[in-house]
Design an enzyme around this catalytic site. Structure first.
Site, PDB file in Angstrom:
ATOM      1  N   ALA A 124      -5.012   0.461  -2.329  1.00  0.00           N
ATOM      2  CA  ALA A 124      -3.993   0.959  -3.238  1.00  0.00           C
ATOM      3  C   ALA A 124      -2.717   0.157  -2.992  1.00  0.00           C
ATOM      4  CB  ALA A 124      -3.761   2.436  -2.963  1.00  0.00           C
ATOM      5  N   GLY A 155      -8.585   1.728  -1.113  1.00  0.00           N
ATOM      6  CA  GLY A 155      -8.970   1.821  -2.520  1.00  0.00           C
ATOM      7  C   GLY A 155      -9.888   0.688  -2.948  1.00  0.00           C
ATOM      8  N   GLU A 194     -13.204   1.765  -2.015  1.00  0.00           N
ATOM      9  CA  GLU A 194     -13.584   2.897  -2.881  1.00  0.00           C
ATOM     10  C   GLU A 194     -14.052   2.391  -4.254  1.00  0.00           C
ATOM     11  OE1 GLU A 194      -9.824   4.868  -1.961  1.00  0.00           O
ATOM     12  OE2 GLU A 194     -10.976   6.615  -1.304  1.00  0.00           O
ATOM     13  N   GLU A 235      -6.845   4.035   5.816  1.00  0.00           N
ATOM     14  CA  GLU A 235      -5.820   4.985   5.369  1.00  0.00           C
ATOM     15  C   GLU A 235      -5.186   5.796   6.493  1.00  0.00           C
ATOM     16  OE1 GLU A 235      -8.537   4.280   3.732  1.00  0.00           O
ATOM     17  OE2 GLU A 235      -8.215   4.352   1.575  1.00  0.00           O
TER      18      GLU A 235
HETATM   19  N1  3HC Z   1      -0.104  -2.747  -1.061  1.00  0.00           N
HETATM   20  C1  3HC Z   1       0.971  -3.486  -1.332  1.00  0.00           C
HETATM   21  N2  3HC Z   1       1.262  -4.646  -0.700  1.00  0.00           N
HETATM   22  C2  3HC Z   1       0.399  -5.050   0.229  1.00  0.00           C
HETATM   23  C3  3HC Z   1      -0.759  -4.325   0.573  1.00  0.00           C
HETATM   24  C4  3HC Z   1      -1.003  -3.117  -0.134  1.00  0.00           C
HETATM   25  N3  3HC Z   1      -2.086  -2.363   0.104  1.00  0.00           N
HETATM   26  N4  3HC Z   1      -1.419  -4.987   1.542  1.00  0.00           N
HETATM   27  C5  3HC Z   1      -0.702  -6.101   1.814  1.00  0.00           C
HETATM   28  N5  3HC Z   1       0.395  -6.137   1.010  1.00  0.00           N
HETATM   29  C6  3HC Z   1       1.410  -7.200   0.964  1.00  0.00           C
HETATM   30  C7  3HC Z   1       2.142  -7.380   2.286  1.00  0.00           C
HETATM   31  O1  3HC Z   1       3.229  -6.496   2.390  1.00  0.00           O
HETATM   32  C8  3HC Z   1       2.567  -8.829   2.224  1.00  0.00           C
HETATM   33  O2  3HC Z   1       3.700  -8.893   1.378  1.00  0.00           O
HETATM   34  P1  3HC Z   1       4.809 -10.071   1.558  1.00  0.00           P
HETATM   35  O3  3HC Z   1       4.058 -11.347   1.402  1.00  0.00           O
HETATM   36  O4  3HC Z   1       5.781  -9.761   0.498  1.00  0.00           O
HETATM   37  O5  3HC Z   1       5.320  -9.869   2.947  1.00  0.00           O
HETATM   38  C9  3HC Z   1       1.405  -9.491   1.497  1.00  0.00           C
HETATM   39  O6  3HC Z   1       0.725  -8.433   0.803  1.00  0.00           O
HETATM   40  C10 3HC Z   1       0.429 -10.195   2.406  1.00  0.00           C
HETATM   41  O7  3HC Z   1       0.027  -9.294   3.427  1.00  0.00           O
HETATM   42  P2  3HC Z   1      -0.347  -9.812   4.893  1.00  0.00           P
HETATM   43  O8  3HC Z   1       0.753 -10.653   5.434  1.00  0.00           O
HETATM   44  O9  3HC Z   1      -0.757  -8.597   5.660  1.00  0.00           O
HETATM   45  O10 3HC Z   1      -1.616 -10.744   4.535  1.00  0.00           O
HETATM   46  P3  3HC Z   1      -2.875 -11.118   5.404  1.00  0.00           P
HETATM   47  O11 3HC Z   1      -3.616 -12.139   4.635  1.00  0.00           O
HETATM   48  O12 3HC Z   1      -2.489 -11.358   6.831  1.00  0.00           O
HETATM   49  O13 3HC Z   1      -3.768  -9.773   5.440  1.00  0.00           O
HETATM   50  C11 3HC Z   1      -4.815  -7.843   4.504  1.00  0.00           C
HETATM   51  C12 3HC Z   1      -4.361  -9.305   4.293  1.00  0.00           C
HETATM   52  C13 3HC Z   1      -5.928  -7.792   5.565  1.00  0.00           C
HETATM   53  C14 3HC Z   1      -5.337  -7.320   3.200  1.00  0.00           C
HETATM   54  C15 3HC Z   1      -3.638  -7.001   5.005  1.00  0.00           C
HETATM   55  O14 3HC Z   1      -2.532  -7.219   4.125  1.00  0.00           O
HETATM   56  C16 3HC Z   1      -3.856  -5.513   5.056  1.00  0.00           C
HETATM   57  O15 3HC Z   1      -4.495  -5.029   5.964  1.00  0.00           O
HETATM   58  N6  3HC Z   1      -3.297  -4.772   4.095  1.00  0.00           N
HETATM   59  C17 3HC Z   1      -3.342  -3.327   4.087  1.00  0.00           C
HETATM   60  C18 3HC Z   1      -4.602  -2.820   3.512  1.00  0.00           C
HETATM   61  C19 3HC Z   1      -4.581  -1.312   3.464  1.00  0.00           C
HETATM   62  O16 3HC Z   1      -4.055  -0.630   4.315  1.00  0.00           O
HETATM   63  N7  3HC Z   1      -5.214  -0.774   2.415  1.00  0.00           N
HETATM   64  C20 3HC Z   1      -5.336   0.626   2.227  1.00  0.00           C
HETATM   65  C21 3HC Z   1      -4.212   1.101   1.398  1.00  0.00           C
HETATM   66  S1  3HC Z   1      -4.215   2.837   1.241  1.00  0.00           S
HETATM   67  C22 3HC Z   1      -5.339   3.150   0.019  1.00  0.00           C
HETATM   68  O17 3HC Z   1      -5.991   2.276  -0.445  1.00  0.00           O
HETATM   69  C23 3HC Z   1      -5.408   4.577  -0.430  1.00  0.00           C
HETATM   70  C24 3HC Z   1      -6.570   4.835  -1.304  1.00  0.00           C
HETATM   71  O18 3HC Z   1      -7.579   5.452  -0.566  1.00  0.00           O
HETATM   72  C25 3HC Z   1      -6.222   5.717  -2.446  1.00  0.00           C
END
Ligand code: 3HC
Ligand code: NAI
Length: 646
Positions: free
Chosen positions: A61, A100, A103, A123
């Site tokens: 998400a 997400g 999912e 999450e």
């Molecule tokens: N939403 C918005 N922005 C995000 C994001 C997300 N889920 N994940 C990463 N970003 C952004 C970062 O803030 C960063 O922004 P910037 O360049 O402006 O600083 C950019 O994307 C790149 O991120 P990273 O530096 O972390 O990139 P990497 O290539 O090192 O890693 C990744 C990529 C493994 C995908 C890592 O970004 C990550 O782990 N992201 C989080 C994933 C996450 O937690 N997803 C679950 C979200 S909650 C959800 O999905 C709820 C659902 O169940 C409803």
């Protein structure tokens, strides 16, 4: 953001392109929603491959939308829509399918992935639970025990593990899109599996859930989301699909607005901002190909191991042959430990060790890009080392000190080319702890500073820039914390009560048991040194203990007594006697008040640090405390927790 549809015969491909990580923004959700409608209506299409452009599959998400009201189409509805599509969808996964993203992939009829893909539900690390069927579909795909592990830990699986668990149908070698299209064609020749939502679950008994609750609560240390996720999984196992989805969604919405989720989002964005400071955006770091460490003791060996873990060849310089052998043995100990814990294979450990050259000869440093000094904490010893480095190293090599308390300006004094000098303060054990304080001196060039940050990225550490003062950011706050904890003891609060209060607050250890583990003598010697140099350093309770021979666990006692061979702290009658003359009982305090007081003291020191320009933002101080000192992540750090934000 684009969602593009192409066709390869009867197989349609849907390509998502929403840089940087294909997060599921409202526009992307709408784009996918529309793609389902378009392809359902197209009689020439028999199956659909969902693939992503850029570095990753859908990474989750859009976290930036979490503070705002949800906008339709909602993610759970989109996943249902993909699952109910008239044609089977195949998720083709590279990079990370997280939250997400996973999912959405579970809404597809099939999932295929390249070997280095990651799949997970992180999450709980953001203080929430999966909100689009993650807790309801995973037990149907993996079985309940494996789903509990995946969801409550937040730890992702590699493609091969995911395939073994049943989360992925095939691991694709070679080109992903080609492999996924071929997979779809083959799948069309066989009966289709049921959509995940209609598959049965084998529900475990009440004992299973009681056991899991105990284990999850223990490792969560006060974080709410893991237990709430477990409750969602139980609901999924015991109720029907629709009820379980409604329960999960409600839990997700409850938690999304919680203080813990806000704190964890704060840490998430702070961690991502830290490695790339805006001020250095246009500064090219020096390439890091070869590194060296001077001193192979506790820190030097740990730093060398961290450099090897990042793939850099390392020269380890010690003062004599015996010390070289000791340093190499320290390194072997670190790698052997990693093998015992299953982190490295024996062959990998040998390779790590083979990449280290132990020597007493500074000539080995002639072509080194970066040298990190970790010798005794004595200015004369360190100055002598930097004199040798100035002669032996290339004039552009970055020269760094790992000093804890000495003034880096004094270490750099007289160094030819001081623009290449910098403090790089690692934390023990240096190959494990994520924090790296980066301490420039006034002459440090931007390029050298940028190289420090590039090193942190290579080592996968969290870098925080610190100004020069005693203890930089972290140890300065630690000193205030310990002083405040001792002040409570002077007011008659029991040592064990203070430790229990901080554990209850989410720390792994309280301040006194932590000192017993690390040893009281290091800080004592530092205070004695300052006293010898004429500074007025007040007598601490720790001084009384060290003078009585109580240096911590290594001497069988410190703030607590320890039975031989045991690590369990026992309140000590000897300590009570030693300190009796220093205690002047004040009002009683409960554990909550103790923790609130000590965190407020940390934050007050943090504020002073900000006021003096030693740290740039409260968020960076929070990162220091979380990654260097075990501050509970779900509280966001001492600054966030006390309302000092930014
Ligand atoms: N939403 C918005 N922005 C995000 C994001 C997300 N889920 N994940 C990463 N970003 C952004 C970062 O803030 C960063 O922004 P910037 O360049 O402006 O600083 C950019 O994307 C790149 O991120 P990273 O530096 O972390 O990139 P990497 O290539 O090192 O890693 C990744 C990529 C493994 C995908 C890592 O970004 C990550 O782990 N992201 C989080 C994933 C996450 O937690 N997803 C679950 C979200 S909650 C959800 O999905 C709820 C659902 O169940 C409803
Ligand atoms: P240590 O005593 O374990 O190791 C120091 C090593 O330096 C020894 O192996 C010694 O033989 C070697 N050495 C001494 N003089 C030398 C010389 N002239 N040339 C080459 N090698 C020499 O000490 P430790 O704990 O590793 O600390 C090293 C530095 O790191 C100190 O500045 C300390 O303040 C700092 N530090 C220590 C932390 C800790 O938790 N121990 C944390 C962060 C920084």
């Amino acid at each position: 953001m684009t969602v593009t549809i192409d066709r390869q015969g009867e197989i349609a491909t849907v390509t998502v392109d929403n840089p940087p990580v294909n997060a599921l923004s409202a526009a992307l959700r709408q784009g996918l929603w529309d793609a389902v409608a378009t392809l359902d209506a197209d009689a020439s299409v028999a199956a659909v491959v969902l693939v992503c452009a850029g570095r990753t599959f859908i990474a989750g998400a859009d976290v930036t939308e979490f503070g705002k009201p949800p906008v339709p189409p909602h993610l759970p509805d989109l996943v249902d829509r993909i699952e109910a599509a008239a044609k089977p969808w195949v998720a083709a996964i590279h990079g990370s399918a997280l939250g997400g993203g996973l999912e959405v992939a579970m809404g597809c009829r099939f999932r295929v992935a390249v070997p280095d893909a990651w799949l997970g539900l992180p999450e709980v690390g953001l203080g929430i639970v999966p909100g689009a069927g993650g807790t309801v579909r995973t037990p149907r795909l993996l079985g309940v025990p494996a789903a509990v592990d995946l969801v409550t830990s937040g730890r992702p699986l590699r493609a091969a593990q995911a395939a073994e668990a049943g989360l992925v149908d095939a691991v694709v070698q070679g080109d992903l899109l080609e492999g996924a299209v071929a997979f779809a064609r083959l799948a069309l020749t066989r009966p289709l599996p049921q959509p995940v939502s209609t598959r049965p679950i084998a529900a475990p008994d009440a004992d299973f859930w009681a056991e899991q609750e105990k284990a999850v609560a223990k490792s969560a240390r006060g974080a709410a989301a893991p237990l709430r996720a477990l409750a969602c999984l139980r609901k999924a196992a015991e109720a029907d699909f629709a009820d379980a989805m409604a329960f999960e969604r409600q839990t997700f919405l409850d938690l999304r607005g919680s203080e813990q989720a806000a704190a964890l989002r704060h840490v998430f964005f702070a961690e991502r901002a830290a490695p790339r400071p805006a001020a250095l955006r246009d500064v090219e770091p020096l390439p890091l190909r070869r590194a060296a460490v001077i001193g192979g003791g506790t820190m030097g060996a740990g730093i060398a191991a961290a450099l090897r873990d990042a793939g850099l060849p390392v020269v380890l310089v010690e003062r004599d042959d015996e010390a070289v052998a000791r340093g190499m043995a320290n390194l072997r100990g670190i790698f052997d430990g990693a093998v015992r814990r299953g982190k490295l294979t024996g062959a990998q450990a040998e390779d790590r060790l083979a990449g280290v050259t132990g020597t007493t000869d500074y000539a080995a440093l002639a072509d080194t890009d970066l040298v990190i000094e970790a010798v005794f904490e004595e200015i004369g010893v360190k100055r002598a080392v930097f004199d040798r480095l100035a002669e032996a190293c290339r004039p552009d090599a970055v020269l760094a000190t790992n000093t804890s308390y000495l003034d880096p300006r004094a270490i750099a004094k007289g160094l030819p080319g001081p623009e290449r000098f910098i403090g790089l303060h690692f934390f023990s054990p240096a190959n494990v702890m994520k924090l790296l304080e980066i301490v420039p001196v006034p002459q440090t060039s931007d390029r050298t500073l940028a190289t420090g940050f590039a090193l942190a990225r290579a080592l996968k550490k969290i870098p925080v820039r610190a100004g020069i003062c005693e203890g930089f950011i972290g140890n300065r706050i630690l000193k205030r914390y310990r002083t405040a904890a001792e002040a409570l003891v002077r007011q008659g609060v029991a040592i064990a009560e203070i430790d229990a209060a901080m554990r209850g607050h989410g720390f792994a250890m309280g301040p006194f048991e932590a000192q017993d583990l690390g040893g009281l003598d290091i800080a004592y010697l530092q205070r004695e040194g300052a006293r010898a140099a004429g500074q007025a350093v007040p007598e601490t309770l720790g001084d009384l203990l060290v003078r009585a021979g109580r240096k911590g666990q290594k001497t069988g006692g410190g703030w607590y007594d320890y039975a031989p061979g045991e690590r369990r702290p026992q309140p000590s009658a000897i300590v009570a006697d030693l300190l009796a003359g220093s205690v002047d009982p004040g009002p009683a305090m409960d554990r909550k008040a103790i923790a609130a007081h000590l965190v407020a003291e940390m934050a007050a020191e943090g504020q002073a640090i900000l006021d003096q320009g030693i740290a740039q933002t409260p968020a960076e101080i929070d990162l220091v405390e979380i990654h260097g000192y075990g501050f509970p992540r779900w509280r966001g750090g001492p600054m966030f927790a006390t309302g000092i934000r930014g």
